[in-house]
Design an enzyme around this catalytic site. Structure first.
Site, PDB file in Angstrom:
ATOM      1  CG  ASP A 212      -1.919   1.085   1.265  1.00 14.90           C
ATOM      2  OD1 ASP A 212      -2.863   0.990   0.481  1.00 14.90           O
ATOM      3  OD2 ASP A 212      -1.769   2.042   2.056  1.00 14.90           O
ATOM      4  CD  GLU A 266      -2.055   2.440  -3.592  1.00 13.90           C
ATOM      5  OE1 GLU A 266      -3.109   3.011  -3.898  1.00 13.90           O
ATOM      6  OE2 GLU A 266      -1.596   2.464  -2.440  1.00 13.90           O
TER       7      GLU A 266
END
Ligand code: TEU
Length: 546
Positions: A212, A266
C-alpha cells in the site's frame, strides 16, 4: 495466454507476469454470518464462483484487526484477522482452499502507517514526549508560542492538515487520516517488524503481497515546509530514494522462499523513469498501472499510454499491468458513460454526479475489458467489474464512511460508491450478499436496479458482462500466442486500436463514432458486442484469429 494452464500453482514459473488477479474487498464481497459486513466465510463460499470466472489469483484488501477508520487500511495487527471478518485459522483455510482450486493469494501490506489503536501507537501516546516509543512515529512539538500550530505545513492526502495534536501538546504526522499515524522508517525496529510480517504471511502460503502507498513511506527527517505547487526535489515524502533500500530488503525476504513470492507495488507516480526504479530486478516484481486506469476513453490517449507503459517496463524486464478499477476509484461503467471519461482523484468531487449514460458506459467497459485482457502482462479485476456494476452516487451523506468525505467537508464524496456490497442473487437487497433472513443490512445500501445485474441473473445469460469476462478469461488461458508475446500495432484509423499478439491473435477496439471494417482474419474469437457482418460497431472490441 497463461503458459501454466493446468498446473499453475505447483510450478515455479513467474506467474505474476501474465496472471489475471481479482481484487476482493472483504467488507463488500460476501457476508457469511449475516451481520451485513462481508467476511471470510462469505469469500470461502464464493471461491467456486472465482474459480469458474477463471482468475489466477486473488488479492485480499486488508482483513486485519482494524477500527475501520479507513476501511481496514488502518491496521491494528498485521498478524491476525479482524473478528468481523473471521479468524486466522479461517484465513489459512481460505489460502489452502484457493490453492486447491489453483488460485494464488495475495495479501495487502500497509507499511506507511498503522492504526491509532496499534499497540505501538498506544504505547507511544502513553509513554509521552521524548520516549523511545514515540521514535517509531513522527512526533514533534508544534509551532507558535504555545506549540498550538502544526510542526509544518504538510497536508493530509485525505484533506486537512497532516498533523494531529495530543492532549500532552505534541503533534504526530499522518499523511492519511488522523487514525493512521505514519511510521518512522528510519527506525530499524519498523523495518524488522515489516520483514517479519512478510515472513508471517509467506509462511502461511500467500504467493504475494500488495504494498500500500509504496512510495510515501520515507520522509525528509527535517520535516521542512514546502510549496505543494512547486515541491522540492527530492520531495519531502514522495518517492524518496531511501524507499528503494526498504523494498530491496523485502525482495530478499520474498526470494528466500523456494516458491518465489511476488511483490506488487501501489505506486502512483507521474514520472515513468522514477516508476520503473521500483521494478528493478532486485526490487518489486510489478506495480499497478495507474496511467491506464486514469486514461480517457480515447484511442490516441490509450495508444500513447500503452506504448509508454511498454517502453517503461522493457528496460527493467518487468511485466506491465493493466488496471481499470480498484476500491479507490470511480467504477468504469459510470466513468466511461460521462462526457469526461478520465479518472483522477483530484477531479472526483467535481465529476461526482455529472450525467452518465450507463448503457454507453457499459458498452465501453465491455470493450475495455477485452482490450486490457489482450495486452501483454498481468491484469487486475476489481470485484463487481465482471458484473458491470456502476458507481453508486446517491449514498445518503449520513451513511458515507470514507474519511475523505468528512475531511473534505463533502467536497469530495470519497470512495464509498465503488465499495457497495455485491449483488449475488434475488430480487431485492441484500441480493444474496447476506444469507436469507440476515439480521444486518448491507453496510452500504445497494441500488434496487442491481436486481438485473446479480451474478445469478448473468450466469449463463448470453451477452451478459459476467459471461463476457468468463469467455475472455477462458480464451486467454487457451490461446498460445499472447502470453508474453510482443504487441504489434496494425495500421488503422486514428480512432481504432488494433494489434496482434503472437502469430495467431489480433485485438481490435473501435473508439470512433461509426463502424469500422475488420482487418483480415480467420474467424472471430470473441466480441464485446454484436458485429454487423465484417463491420465492428463503435465502442466495441473483438478478438480475431489471424
Ligand atoms: O491508497 C493510496 C492513495 O494515495 C490513493 O489511492 C488514495 O485512495 C487517494 O489518493 C485518495 O484520494 C491506498 C489505499 O489503496 C487506500 O484505500 C487507502 O485509503 C490509502 O492507501 C491509505 O492506506
Amino acid at each position: 495466454m497463461n503458459e501454466e494452464a493446468g498446473n499453475r500453482v505447483s510450478v515455479t514459473h513467474e506467474w505474476w507476469r501474465t496472471a489475471v488477479i481479482y481484487q476482493v474487498y472483504p467488507r463488500s464481497f460476501a457476508d457469511g454470518n449475516g451481520d451485513g459486513v462481508g467476511d471470510l466465510a462469505g469469500i470461502a463460499a464464493r471461491l467456486p464462483y472465482l474459480s469458474a470466472l477463471g482468475v489466477d489469483a486473488i488479492w485480499f484488501s486488508p482483513w486485519y484487526p482494524s477500527p475501520m477508520a479507513d476501511a481496514g487500511y488502518d491496521v491494528a495487527d498485521h498478524r491476525d484477522i479482524d473478528p468481523a471478518f473471521g479468524t486466522l485459522a479461517e484465513a489459512e483455510e481460505l489460502i489452502a482452499r484457493a490453492h486447491a482450486l489453483e488460485i494464488r493469494t495475495i495479501v495487502d501490506i500497509v507499511p506507511n502507517h498503522c492504526s491509532d489503536r496499534h499497540p505501538w501507537f498506544l504505547e507511544a501516546v502513553a509513554a509521552g514526549p521524548g520516549s523511545a516509543a514515540r521514535e517509531l512515529f513522527w512526533f514533534r512539538d508544534g509551532r507558535g508560542p504555545d506549540g498550538e500550530l502544526p510542526p509544518n505545513n504538510w497536508q493530509s492526502i485525505f484533506g486537512g492538515p497532516a498533523w494531529t495534536r495530543l492532549p500532552d501538546g505534541q503533534w504526530y504526522l499522518h499523511l492519511f487520516a488522523p487514525e493512521q499515524p505514519d511510521l518512522n522508517w528510519r527506525n530499524p525496529k519498523v523495518r524488522e517488524e515489516f520483514e517479519d510480517i512478510l515472513r508471517f504471511w509467506f509462511e502461511r502460503g500467500v504467493d504475494g503481497v500488495r504494498i500500500d502507498s509504496a512510495p510515501v513511506v520515507a520522509k525528509d527527517p527535517t520535516l521542512a515546509d514546502f510549496d505543494p505547487a512547486a515541491p522540492p526535489s527530492p520531495h519531502p515524502y514522495e518517492d524518496r530514494d531511501e524507499v528503494h533500500d526498504i523494498y530491496r530488503a523485502w525482495r530478499a525476504v520474498a526470494d528466500s522462499y523456494p516458491q518465489r513470492r511476488a511483490l506488487i507495488g501501489e505506486v502512483w507516480l507521474p514520472d515513468p523513469a522514477r516508476f520503473a526504479r521500483y521494478l528493478s530486478p532486485d526490487e518489486l516484481h510489478t506495480a499497478f498501472n495507474f496511467d491506464f486506469l486514469g486514461c480517457a476513453w480515447d484511442a490516441v490517449a490509450l495508444r500513447r499510454c500503452i506504448d509508454a507503459t511498454l517502453v517503461t517496463h522493457a528496460p527493467v524486464n518487468a511485466p506491465a499491468t493493466w488496471v481499470l478499477a480498484n476500491h479507490d476509484v470511480t467504477r468504469t461503467v459510470t466513468r466511461y458513460g460521462r462526457a469526461d471519461t478520465a479518472f483522477s482523484h483530484a477531479a472526483r468531487g467535481m465529476r461526482h454526479g455529472s450525467p452518465s449514460d450507463l448503457a454507453l458506459g457499459t458498452r465501453r467497459a465491455r470493450a475495455a475489458a477485452l482490450l486490457s485482457l489482450a495486452l501483454p502482462g498481468s491484469v487486475y479485476l476489481y470485484q463487481g467489474e465482471e458484473l458491470g456494476l456502476e458507481e453508486v452516487e446517491d449514498i445518503p451523506d449520513g451513511l458515507r464512511q470514507d474519511p475523505i468525505f468528512r475531511r473534505t467537508k463533502g467536497a469530495d464524496p470519497g470512495r464509498d460508491g465503488c465499495r457497495v456490497p455485491l449483488p449475488w442473487s434475488g430480487q431485492g437487497p441484500p441480493f444474496g450478499f447476506s444469507p436469507d433472513g440476515a439480521a444486518g443490512e448491507p453496510w452500504l445500501p445497494q441500488p434496487a436496479a442491481w436486481r438485473d445485474l446479480t451474478a445469478e441473473v448473468q450466469d449463463g445469460a448470453p451477452g451478459s458482462m459476467l459471461e463476457l469476462y468468463r469467455a475472455a478469461l477462458r480464451l486467454r488461458r487457451q490461446l498460445s500466442g499472447p502470453g508474453d508475446a510482443e504487441l504489434r500495432w496494425l495500421d488503422t484509423d486514428r480512432d481504432v486500436l488494433a494489434f496482434t499478439r503472437g502469430d495467431d491473435v489480433a485485438c481490435v477496439v473501435n473508439l470512433s463514432g461509426g463502424p469500422t471494417r475488420l482487418p483480415e482474419h480467420r474467424g472471430v474469437l470473441l466480441a464485446s458486442g454484436r458485429l454487423e457482418g465484417d463491420l465492428l460497431p463503435s465502442d466495441t472490441a473483438v478478438w480475431l484469429r489471424r
